[in-house]
Scaffold this motif. Structure first.
Motif, PDB file in Angstrom:
ATOM      1  N   ILE A 162      -1.648 -21.396  -0.827  1.00 42.15           N
ATOM      2  CA  ILE A 162      -1.138 -22.498  -1.381  1.00 42.15           C
ATOM      3  C   ILE A 162      -1.981 -22.596  -2.759  1.00 42.15           C
ATOM      4  O   ILE A 162      -0.851 -22.660  -4.131  1.00 42.15           O
ATOM      5  CB  ILE A 162      -1.154 -23.810  -0.799  1.00 42.15           C
ATOM      6  CG1 ILE A 162      -0.571 -23.810   0.469  1.00 42.15           C
ATOM      7  CG2 ILE A 162      -0.822 -24.899  -1.689  1.00 42.15           C
ATOM      8  CD1 ILE A 162      -0.707 -25.027   1.267  1.00 42.15           C
ATOM      9  N   ARG A 188       4.760 -24.192  -2.620  1.00 35.00           N
ATOM     10  CA  ARG A 188       4.059 -23.603  -1.274  1.00 35.00           C
ATOM     11  C   ARG A 188       3.317 -24.670  -0.321  1.00 35.00           C
ATOM     12  O   ARG A 188       3.627 -24.744   0.932  1.00 35.00           O
ATOM     13  CB  ARG A 188       2.967 -22.646  -1.854  1.00 35.00           C
ATOM     14  CG  ARG A 188       3.498 -21.435  -2.414  1.00 35.00           C
ATOM     15  CD  ARG A 188       2.164 -20.484  -2.508  1.00 35.00           C
ATOM     16  NE  ARG A 188       1.691 -20.828  -3.775  1.00 35.00           N
ATOM     17  CZ  ARG A 188       1.471 -20.524  -4.880  1.00 35.00           C
ATOM     18  NH1 ARG A 188       2.492 -19.819  -5.362  1.00 35.00           N
ATOM     19  NH2 ARG A 188       0.606 -20.903  -5.805  1.00 35.00           N
ATOM     20  N   ARG A 191       6.254 -26.318   1.811  1.00 36.91           N
ATOM     21  CA  ARG A 191       6.477 -25.185   2.513  1.00 36.91           C
ATOM     22  C   ARG A 191       5.808 -25.273   3.989  1.00 36.91           C
ATOM     23  O   ARG A 191       6.197 -25.354   4.928  1.00 36.91           O
ATOM     24  CB  ARG A 191       6.758 -23.804   2.281  1.00 36.91           C
ATOM     25  CG  ARG A 191       7.129 -22.908   3.300  1.00 36.91           C
ATOM     26  CD  ARG A 191       6.877 -21.549   2.544  1.00 36.91           C
ATOM     27  NE  ARG A 191       5.642 -21.060   2.045  1.00 36.91           N
ATOM     28  CZ  ARG A 191       4.809 -20.916   3.273  1.00 36.91           C
ATOM     29  NH1 ARG A 191       4.813 -20.745   4.210  1.00 36.91           N
ATOM     30  NH2 ARG A 191       3.196 -20.463   2.596  1.00 36.91           N
TER      31      ARG A 191
END
Length: 394
Positions: A162, A188, A191
Motif C-alpha cells: 500500500i 491500494r 482495494r
C-alpha cells in the motif's frame, strides 16, 4: 516500547501525523466523509454505551515478556473487576494467542472486540490470519458471547504494497520523505480494505468494523460500526465534539478504537506521537530530552476524552492500552524510564532491570484509577457524567 511488528505505537503515530498532513495537502484526506445532508446523523443519547481497554497479545520482544496464558487470565480478571470495563479489545497477531484471550474474556462475561493485526507479511497471509480469527469469533458469537470483529488497523502502514517499502521502517521513511503517491496509495488502501471486509463478512455474521486513522478515507458502507483511532488534543471540549460528529454522519455507531497518551508533561499535545521520545541507537535505549513524568497528565487527558465520548453517546471507547511489557518503568532513573514512551495505564516493573530474561509485574498508574472510577460511574450512565471535566490538558 513496542515495535511495529508487535502492533505498537512506533510506526502508526509517526506516519499518522506526517502522512495525514501530506494527504490533506493533496486534497485526499477525509474524502470518505459524506457531504453535509448526504447521511442522517446518529441520534445519540448521553452516556457511553461500552467501556473498554485495548489488550495486546504479541509474542513479546524478550524471553521475559513472552505471552503468558496465566498472566492474561489474571489481567482479564482485573479489567472486569477492578477497571470496571465491560469490553476488551483483543488485538495483536498469532491466532492461538488471539483466540485464547478472546475465549477467556467471553467466559468472564466481557464483550469482545476481536482485532487481528498481522503485518509485514504477504496479503494472502494477512487475510488468512483474519479468516481464521474471524471463524473463531463466529463460533463464540453462536455460543452466545457478545463479540464484534474488526478486520484490522490502519492498513496503509502494516500491509505491504500500500505504501512502498520492504518493512514498516522503510515505509515510515518513504512517508517522511514524501516518496509516496497519495492517489495511488489511496487506491491500494481501498482495494485491500474491501478485500478484508469481504473476508470478514464471509466468516463472521455479527457486527463488523475496522480501526482507521482519524483522516483515513474509508468506505464505511462496508462495515456496521465506524472505528476510529483517536489522538486529537484541543483546548475546548466543543472542538472534540465538532471533530467527532463528522463520523456520526454515516448513520452508524461510532467506536473510538484507541485513545490515550503518555505519562509526561505535554504528551497530549503530541497528537499521537508521544511515544517518539526514545533514542534507539543507544544501548541501553535512552529517553530523549528532559521529560517531566506526570501520571496526572495522562489521567486527566483520558477522563477529559471520556467526558466528550459520553456527551456524544458513542457506541464504545477503548483506552490504549492495558499494559506494555517491553517499556519498563525504572523509578529513579528517568534517562531509562521507557514507560514514558508508553500509552499503558499500568507501568511495567522488572525484577532485574536491564535483564531481558527478568520477570516483571505491573502496577496501576493514576490513569488506571481514574478510568476505573469513571467506568464504574458509567455503568448506569447519566447525562450529568458527560460534563464533569472543564479544564483542558492541551
Amino acid at each position: 516500547m513496542q515495535k511495529p511488528d508487535d502492533r505498537g505505537q512506533t510506526g502508526r503515530g509517526l506516519t499518522r501525523a506526517r502522512f495525514l498532513a501530506g494527504m490533506a495537502g493533496a486534497g485526499v484526506a477525509g474524502a470518505g466523509v459524506l457531504a453535509a445532508g448526504a447521511a442522517r446523523a446518529v441520534a445519540a443519547r448521553p452516556g457511553l454505551r461500552h467501556r473498554g481497554v485495548v489488550y495486546t497479545v504479541g509474542e513479546g520482544e524478550t524471553p521475559g515478556t513472552a505471552f503468558s496464558t496465566a498472566r492474561m487470565r489474571r489481567d482479564l480478571g482485573v479489567i472486569r473487576d477492578r477497571l470496571h470495563a465491560d469490553t476488551v479489545d483483543v488485538t495483536g497477531d498469532g491466532v492461538e494467542r488471539l483466540t485464547a484471550t478472546a475465549a477467556e474474556a467471553a467466559e468472564r462475561g466481557l464483550r469482545v472486540w476481536l482485532q487481528p493485526t498481522l503485518g509485514d507479511v504477504p496479503e494472502r497471509d494477512i487475510l488468512e490470519h483474519l479468516a481464521e480469527t474471524g471463524r473463531f469469533a463466529e463460533r463464540l458469537r453462536r455460543q452466545g458471547a457478545a463479540v464484534e470483529l474488526s478486520v484490522g488497523c490502519e492498513f496503509w502502514l502494516f500491509v505491504p504494497g500500500i505504501v512502498p517499502g520492504a518493512d514498516v521502517f522503510e515505509r515510515i521513511r518513504n512517508l517522511q520523505q514524501g516518496q509516496v503517491d497519495p492517489v495511488a496509495m489511496q487506491r491500494r488502501l481501498g482495494r485491500f480494505t474491501a478485500k478484508a471486509a469481504a473476508v470478514g463478512r464471509r466468516v463472521f455474521h455479527g457486527r463488523l468494523s475496522y480501526a482507521a486513522a482519524q483522516d483515513d478515507e474509508v468506505d464505511w458502507r462496508l462495515f456496521d460500526i465506524v472505528g476510529i483511532d483517536y489522538y486529537s488534543c484541543f483546548p475546548h471540549r466543543a472542538d472534540y465534539a465538532r471533530e467527532l460528529s463528522r463520523y456520526l454522519r454515516w448513520g452508524k455507531p461510532l467506536a473510538v478504537t484507541e485513545f490515550g497518551t503518555c505519562a509526561y508533561v505535554g504528551a497530549p499535545r503530541t497528537a499521537g506521537m508521544g511515544w517518539d521520545v526514545v533514542d534507539h541507537d543507544k544501548n541501553p535505549e535512552e529517553i530523549k530530552g528532559h521529560l517531566v513524568r506526570s501520571e496526572r497528565t495522562q489521567a486527566a487527558y483520558l477522563t477529559q476524552l471520556l467526558d466528550v465520548f459520553s456527551s456524544l453517546g458513542l457506541y464504545a471507547a477503548m483506552a490504549f492500552e492495558f499494559v506494555t511489557p517491553d517499556a519498563p518503568h525504572r523509578p529513579g532513573d528517568p534517562l531509562h524510564d521507557l514507560d514514558l514512551a508508553s500509552y499503558s495505564i499500568t507501568k511495567t516493573v522488572q525484577d532485574r532491570p536491564f535483564d531481558p530474561a527478568s520477570g516483571w509485574h505491573w502496577e496501576p498508574k493514576e490513569a488506571f484509577h481514574a478510568l476505573a472510577r469513571r467506568y464504574a460511574r458509567e455503568r448506569p450512565h447519566t447525562a450529568a457524567d458527560g460534563g464533569r471535566s472543564r479544564l483542558s490538558t492541551c
